[in-house]
Design a protein around this motif. Structure first.
Motif, PDB file in Angstrom:
ATOM      1  N   ALA A 178     -50.213  67.220-132.897  1.00 19.49           N
ATOM      2  CA  ALA A 178     -48.799  66.873-132.679  1.00 19.49           C
ATOM      3  C   ALA A 178     -48.185  66.023-133.800  1.00 19.49           C
ATOM      4  O   ALA A 178     -47.044  66.274-134.191  1.00 19.49           O
ATOM      5  CB  ALA A 178     -48.648  66.197-131.321  1.00 19.49           C
ATOM      6  N   PRO A 179     -48.904  65.024-134.370  1.00 19.37           N
ATOM      7  CA  PRO A 179     -48.264  64.250-135.442  1.00 19.37           C
ATOM      8  C   PRO A 179     -47.917  65.126-136.645  1.00 19.37           C
ATOM      9  O   PRO A 179     -46.922  64.875-137.330  1.00 19.37           O
ATOM     10  CB  PRO A 179     -49.325  63.208-135.811  1.00 19.37           C
ATOM     11  CG  PRO A 179     -50.215  63.121-134.618  1.00 19.37           C
ATOM     12  CD  PRO A 179     -50.225  64.481-134.005  1.00 19.37           C
ATOM     13  N   GLN A 180     -48.741  66.131-136.914  1.00 22.99           N
ATOM     14  CA  GLN A 180     -48.459  67.033-138.033  1.00 22.99           C
ATOM     15  C   GLN A 180     -47.333  68.007-137.673  1.00 22.99           C
ATOM     16  O   GLN A 180     -46.483  68.329-138.507  1.00 22.99           O
ATOM     17  CB  GLN A 180     -49.727  67.791-138.427  1.00 22.99           C
ATOM     18  CG  GLN A 180     -50.797  66.870-138.994  1.00 22.99           C
ATOM     19  CD  GLN A 180     -52.131  67.568-139.210  1.00 22.99           C
ATOM     20  OE1 GLN A 180     -52.612  68.300-138.352  1.00 22.99           O
ATOM     21  NE2 GLN A 180     -52.740  67.333-140.343  1.00 22.99           N
ATOM     22  N   ALA A 181     -47.300  68.438-136.418  1.00 25.02           N
ATOM     23  CA  ALA A 181     -46.229  69.345-135.971  1.00 25.02           C
ATOM     24  C   ALA A 181     -44.880  68.634-136.004  1.00 25.02           C
ATOM     25  O   ALA A 181     -43.854  69.230-136.350  1.00 25.02           O
ATOM     26  CB  ALA A 181     -46.532  69.839-134.556  1.00 25.02           C
ATOM     27  N   ARG A 182     -44.923  67.347-135.691  1.00 25.64           N
ATOM     28  CA  ARG A 182     -43.679  66.583-135.631  1.00 25.64           C
ATOM     29  C   ARG A 182     -42.921  66.648-136.964  1.00 25.64           C
ATOM     30  O   ARG A 182     -41.702  66.857-136.996  1.00 25.64           O
ATOM     31  CB  ARG A 182     -44.008  65.133-135.298  1.00 25.64           C
ATOM     32  CG  ARG A 182     -42.800  64.284-135.082  1.00 25.64           C
ATOM     33  CD  ARG A 182     -43.209  62.857-134.846  1.00 25.64           C
ATOM     34  NE  ARG A 182     -42.067  61.995-134.691  1.00 25.64           N
ATOM     35  CZ  ARG A 182     -42.110  60.688-134.744  1.00 25.64           C
ATOM     36  NH1 ARG A 182     -43.264  60.089-134.927  1.00 25.64           N
ATOM     37  NH2 ARG A 182     -41.026  59.975-134.595  1.00 25.64           N
ATOM     38  N   ALA A 183     -43.653  66.507-138.058  1.00 25.48           N
ATOM     39  CA  ALA A 183     -42.999  66.510-139.379  1.00 25.48           C
ATOM     40  C   ALA A 183     -42.317  67.849-139.636  1.00 25.48           C
ATOM     41  O   ALA A 183     -41.259  67.900-140.263  1.00 25.48           O
ATOM     42  CB  ALA A 183     -44.037  66.233-140.459  1.00 25.48           C
ATOM     43  N   LEU A 184     -42.891  68.925-139.149  1.00 23.78           N
ATOM     44  CA  LEU A 184     -42.317  70.250-139.414  1.00 23.78           C
ATOM     45  C   LEU A 184     -41.119  70.561-138.515  1.00 23.78           C
ATOM     46  O   LEU A 184     -40.157  71.211-138.951  1.00 23.78           O
ATOM     47  CB  LEU A 184     -43.394  71.336-139.237  1.00 23.78           C
ATOM     48  CG  LEU A 184     -44.515  71.348-140.295  1.00 23.78           C
ATOM     49  CD1 LEU A 184     -45.572  72.388-139.940  1.00 23.78           C
ATOM     50  CD2 LEU A 184     -43.950  71.664-141.664  1.00 23.78           C
ATOM     51  N   VAL A 185     -41.179  70.114-137.246  1.00 24.77           N
ATOM     52  CA  VAL A 185     -40.075  70.474-136.326  1.00 24.77           C
ATOM     53  C   VAL A 185     -38.914  69.482-136.377  1.00 24.77           C
ATOM     54  O   VAL A 185     -37.785  69.845-136.014  1.00 24.77           O
ATOM     55  CB  VAL A 185     -40.555  70.641-134.854  1.00 24.77           C
ATOM     56  CG1 VAL A 185     -41.561  71.766-134.730  1.00 24.77           C
ATOM     57  CG2 VAL A 185     -41.115  69.343-134.272  1.00 24.77           C
TER      58      VAL A 185
END
Ligand SMILES: Cc1cc2nc3c(=O)[nH]c(=O)nc-3n(C[C@H](O)[C@H](O)[C@H](O)COP(=O)(O)OP(=O)(O)OC[C@H]3O[C@@H](n4cnc5c(N)ncnc54)[C@H](O)[C@@H]3O)c2cc1C
Length: 346
Positions: A163-170
């Motif tokens: 989720a922390p990595q997904a957050r940057a993309l979304v």
């Protein structure tokens, strides 16, 4: 690169992304996978050294859910899984005790990544491709990788990454999804490996072929004899030592050698009786920055283990359900079902 329109892109070829891809394929929908690593697996991947193959992430999978159990049967039949550990121990003040329960546990053979390699068969996978940015409009997304390559357009993008990595993309596109990601904490874990030229000495009160032990040390939580996993008979004695999450947090910026030495010391402390370990022939450590979700995503009326937005962005992975392979697989599988109109199980 232009792909035919209407495909689904899945960022992350760990078990969650692959489960999603498989559920889409079962309904006749194509998916293209992207992963920054050299191959599929994510936290189920294994490290290949000249002397040994070492599982430094997940050590085994455990089975609770009936849908997952059916998938596991298929992987078992495909010979990429075997029952393991069959000799599991727990360390206590008065020595080590055999751990017994009814839970089914299996590990990948000849390595954990055998399972994810099996699941990735037949899919277009762009390995070594780190996606750094999403561009476009709802339902017409482009993926931009670290080399500046553009992939798309895609009507659907699944982010099967921590989720922390997904957050940057979304975040630039969807504040609701970004906020959901912010609520998921993924904690770090150090995993060390130690190799020996000679077998470990016999331990008092413990079977000679003990395979894994849970420890109650402030630094060390789990020790595994890699070479006693099924399918690795040709390699010498090697340990994987998994650190406690709290301890890992406090030692996050230490070097791998220091970590490996500290975890080996902890293992030595946890041995029953007055047993000395042989000199290691090699050792090292790997830091998993997003090893395990701590706070599972919560929110109003969200009782599914993925997130799906009308703009064609979706999230799955262990952070949306729980800290195990089974959770990650179920999250990806349920999202795949939801995307193809199947019922999103809770
Ligand atoms: C040390 C350790 C021990 C564990 N032990 C166990 C165990 O014994 N049993 C168990 O059930 N579970 C265990 N787990 C947990 C289990 O490994 C995870 O829950 C599960 O593998 C998570 O799968 P996932 O697909 O959600 O994520 P991941 O496996 O993390 O997959 C995400 C993938 O996304 C890729 N990626 C990330 N960002 C990008 C990007 N920007 N572009 C492209 N690709 C990207 C990564 O390379 C990775 O391959 C352990 C985990 C760790 C770290």
């Amino acid at each position: 690169m232009t792909q035919p329109y209407n495909h689904t892109a899945i960022i992350g070829a760990g078990i969650a992304g692959l489960a999603c891809a498989r559920a889409l394929a079962a309904a006749g929908r194509q998916a293209i996978l992207f992963d920054k690593a050299r191959g599929p697996g994510g936290r189920m991947s294994s490290r290949r050294l000249p002397e040994a193959t070492l599982d430094l992430g997940a050590q085994f999978l455990s089975v609770r859910d009936a849908t997952f159990a059916a998938a596991v049967e298929e992987w078992h039949a495909a010979d990429c899984l075997a029952e393991w550990p069959t000799s599991l121990w727990s360390a206590a003040e008065d020595g080590w005790h055999r751990h017994r329960d009814d839970l089914r546990r299996l590990c990948g053979t000849p390595s954990m990544s055998a399972v994810t390699r099996h699941l990735a068969e037949g899919f277009e996978l762009h390995a070594g491709t780190r996606i750094e940015r999403l561009e476009g409009d709802p339902r017409s997304w482009w993926l931009v990788d670290a080399e500046g390559g553009r992939h798309g357009p895609f009507t659907q993008v699944v982010l099967a990454i921590p989720a922390p990595q997904a957050r940057a993309l979304v975040a630039p596109h969807d504040t609701t999804l970004a906020e959901a990601c912010a609520a998921v904490i993924q904690r770090p874990c150090w995993a060390a490996w130690v190799m020996f030229d000679t077998p470990l000495p016999a331990l008092p009160g413990v079977d000679d072929d003990w395979q894994a032990v849970r420890l109650a040390d402030p630094a060390l939580r789990f020790a595994v004899r890699n070479h006693l996993k099924p399918g690795r008979g040709d390699q010498g004695e090697s340990l994987t030592l998994l650190a406690n999450l709290e301890w890992s947090e406090t030692r996050l910026e230490d070097g791998p050698e220091t970590i490996a030495e500290a975890l080996l010391d902890a293992f030595q402390r946890g041995l029953p009786g007055d047993v000395a370990l042989p000199e290691p022939s090699a050792m090292g450590a790997h830091r998993w920055r997003y090893a395990q979700p701590d706070v599972f995503a919560t929110g109003e009326a969200i009782n599914v283990d993925y997130r799906l937005s009308r703009n064609g962005l979706a999230l799955c992975g262990d952070g949306w359900r729980g800290p195990r392979i089974e959770d990650a697989w179920l999250s990806g599988h349920h999202l795949g079902d939801a995307l193809t109109g199947g019922s999103p199980a809770t």
